[in-house]
Design a protein around this motif. Structure first.
Motif: not given
Length: 148
Positions: A118-131
């Motif tokens: 259910r959970v992945s930390l850090p979020h798996p796509w955080w670096r790909l999201r400029p926001f």
């Protein structure tokens, strides 16, 4: 107290009001907001044929178990809270990466690295999201990782 980083976004209805309400609800249910980024407008991520999003990053101080055997239960509790807020604010999960009244993503909980069904930390796509990357506080360890 642990620092929980969330990303919020909305591309349906009164987007600014949705971000404001989401911040108020997570603060009421999870912990004090200690950082609130500026609100930014970004193109949709994943499925591009939809309205632009307003996004904001929030960092909360939460009373959370971040070590030991209870970590999975704690992360599921936090996720349950954020998903309950999304449902109460009209979020419908009908189309993956589709338009939504509100989206609340768990990005980081301190430096915790964790993954289950259910959970992945850090979020798996955080670096790909400029926001996310562009809205982290400059002094954040995670912000410094953006430049690597």
């Amino acid at each position: 107290m642990a620092k929980l980083t969330l990303s919020t976004g909305s591309n349906l209805g009164d987007r600014a009001a949705a971000l404001h309400r989401a911040a108020a609800e997570v603060e009421k249910r999870l912990g004090r907001v200690v950082y609130r980024s500026a609100v930014g407008e970004t193109a949709a991520w994943g499925l591009h044929e939809q309205p632009d999003f307003l996004n904001q990053v929030l960092i909360l101080e939460v009373d959370a178990v971040i070590h030991g055997p209870g970590i999975g239960t704690e992360l599921h509790r936090i996720l349950d809270v954020t998903q309950a807020i999304e449902r109460e604010m009209g979020r419908r999960r009908e189309l993956h990466w589709g338009p939504r009244s509100i989206d609340i993503d768990l990005i980081f909980l301190e430096d915790l690295r964790y993954e289950d069904h259910r959970v992945s930390l850090p979020h798996p796509w955080w670096r790909l999201r400029p926001f996310v990357t562009g809205m982290l506080p400059a002094e954040s360890r995670w912000s410094r990782l953006c430049s690597r």
